[in-house]
Design a protein around this motif. Structure first.
Motif, mmCIF file in Angstrom:
data_model
loop_
_atom_site.group_PDB
_atom_site.id
_atom_site.type_symbol
_atom_site.label_atom_id
_atom_site.label_comp_id
_atom_site.label_asym_id
_atom_site.label_seq_id
_atom_site.Cartn_x
_atom_site.Cartn_y
_atom_site.Cartn_z
ATOM 1 N N MET A 1 -8.791 2.454 -9.559
ATOM 2 C CA MET A 1 -8.986 2.855 -8.166
ATOM 3 C C MET A 1 -7.950 2.157 -7.287
ATOM 4 N N THR A 2 -7.290 2.924 -6.431
ATOM 5 C CA THR A 2 -6.272 2.365 -5.545
ATOM 6 C C THR A 2 -6.933 1.629 -4.376
ATOM 7 N N PRO A 3 -6.194 0.733 -3.705
ATOM 8 C CA PRO A 3 -6.775 0.024 -2.550
ATOM 9 C C PRO A 3 -7.293 0.961 -1.466
ATOM 10 N N PHE A 4 -6.579 2.068 -1.229
ATOM 11 C CA PHE A 4 -7.013 3.012 -0.205
ATOM 12 C C PHE A 4 -8.354 3.648 -0.568
ATOM 13 N N CYS A 198 -8.669 -6.626 1.030
ATOM 14 C CA CYS A 198 -7.887 -5.527 0.454
ATOM 15 C C CYS A 198 -6.930 -4.940 1.483
ATOM 16 N N PHE A 199 -7.404 -4.799 2.729
ATOM 17 C CA PHE A 199 -6.559 -4.225 3.774
ATOM 18 C C PHE A 199 -5.372 -5.133 4.087
ATOM 19 N N VAL A 200 -5.622 -6.435 4.164
ATOM 20 C CA VAL A 200 -4.547 -7.380 4.487
ATOM 21 C C VAL A 200 -3.554 -7.499 3.332
ATOM 22 N N TYR A 201 -4.073 -7.596 2.126
ATOM 23 C CA TYR A 201 -3.214 -7.837 0.963
ATOM 24 C C TYR A 201 -2.431 -6.588 0.569
ATOM 25 N N TYR A 202 -3.063 -5.413 0.721
ATOM 26 C CA TYR A 202 -2.412 -4.162 0.315
ATOM 27 C C TYR A 202 -2.139 -3.272 1.525
ATOM 28 N N TYR A 203 -1.771 -3.878 2.625
ATOM 29 C CA TYR A 203 -1.605 -3.135 3.875
ATOM 30 C C TYR A 203 -0.586 -2.009 3.730
ATOM 31 N N SER A 204 0.575 -2.299 3.148
ATOM 32 C CA SER A 204 1.624 -1.283 3.048
ATOM 33 C C SER A 204 1.206 -0.132 2.145
ATOM 34 N N GLN A 205 0.536 -0.449 1.026
ATOM 35 C CA GLN A 205 0.093 0.618 0.125
ATOM 36 C C GLN A 205 -0.959 1.507 0.786
ATOM 37 N N ILE A 206 -1.862 0.876 1.542
ATOM 38 C CA ILE A 206 -2.904 1.653 2.219
ATOM 39 C C ILE A 206 -2.287 2.572 3.271
ATOM 40 N N CYS A 207 -1.327 2.059 4.019
ATOM 41 C CA CYS A 207 -0.668 2.891 5.034
ATOM 42 C C CYS A 207 0.089 4.050 4.398
#
Length: 216
Positions: A1-4, A198-207
């Motif tokens: 499962m991806t961070p998003f 998860c949002f802070v650590y994977y911010y770029s991937q989520i965006c």
């Protein structure tokens, strides 16, 4: 499962657990109708249900044809299903932060006031004066007791009077000595903390994922 996808699936559950913790933290029991309770649970589960289409739809022709409109159609379809099921639910009340014994005493007080012919039969109550019959069902998870109607010939006005009387009496009812709010609060805060991390650590991937799914 991806961070998003993790964010999409867990944020509604985190908010739902925090809401349950608040209900169990109140100084008196709280009555919620079956429809509102079902809608709340449906909103909590919406993230998990949408994770599947998020993984499947980008590979089908509907995605390239409709783009972001696919998600609008899915939301409308989900809302219609929830509305249809909630409209068909048997009339009932869900009382949070109480026990069956406490609710039984409250209902007995109401029965004496509204209907002298009211009678208990086990956990079932018949109030012919109001045109309602129901039984009590407690939940093994937390301090939750449900008032479930019996039969199909339920008087809507009598059921509404019962709800109003229960609301009034429950404001004066004592809360149980042991409450379940720490478990719900811990679960909600744990999920929320995981979402923030998860949002802070994977911010770029989520965006990037959000831009991909929202692009036409």
């Amino acid at each position: 499962m991806t961070p998003f996808l993790f964010e999409v699936a867990t944020i509604p559950f985190a908010l739902y657990f925090l809401a349950l913790a608040w209900l169990h933290c109140r100084n008196h029991p709280t009555l919620i109708t079956s429809r509102r309770d079902f809608v709340a649970m449906s909103v909590a589960a919406s993230g998990v249900l949408f994770v599947g289409p998020l993984q499947v739809l980008p590979g089908v022709s509907a995605w390239t044809t409709w783009g972001v409109g696919v998600w609008g159609l899915l939301v409308v379809f989900y809302v219609l299903i929830v509305a249809l099921i909630s409209a068909r639910l048997r009339p009932r009340f869900v009382v949070y932060n109480t026990t069956m014994e406490t609710l039984r005493r409250v209902i007995t007080t109401i029965a004496v006031e509204f209907d002298e012919d009211a009678r208990w039969s086990g956990d079932a109550m018949n109030m012919p004066g109001l045109g309602v019959q129901f039984y009590l069902d407690d939940s093994p998870c937390g301090r939750v007791t449900t008032v479930v109607s019996i039969g199909r010939d339920i008087s809507p006005s009598g059921w509404k009077r019962l709800r109003n009387a229960l609301d009034k009496e429950l404001e004066q009812a004592p809360r149980p000595p042991r409450r379940a709010w720490p478990a719900f609060l811990t679960a909600g805060l744990a999920l929320l903390a995981a979402d923030v991390f998860c949002f802070v650590y994977y911010y770029s991937q989520i965006c990037e994922a959000l831009a991909f799914y929202m692009s036409a």
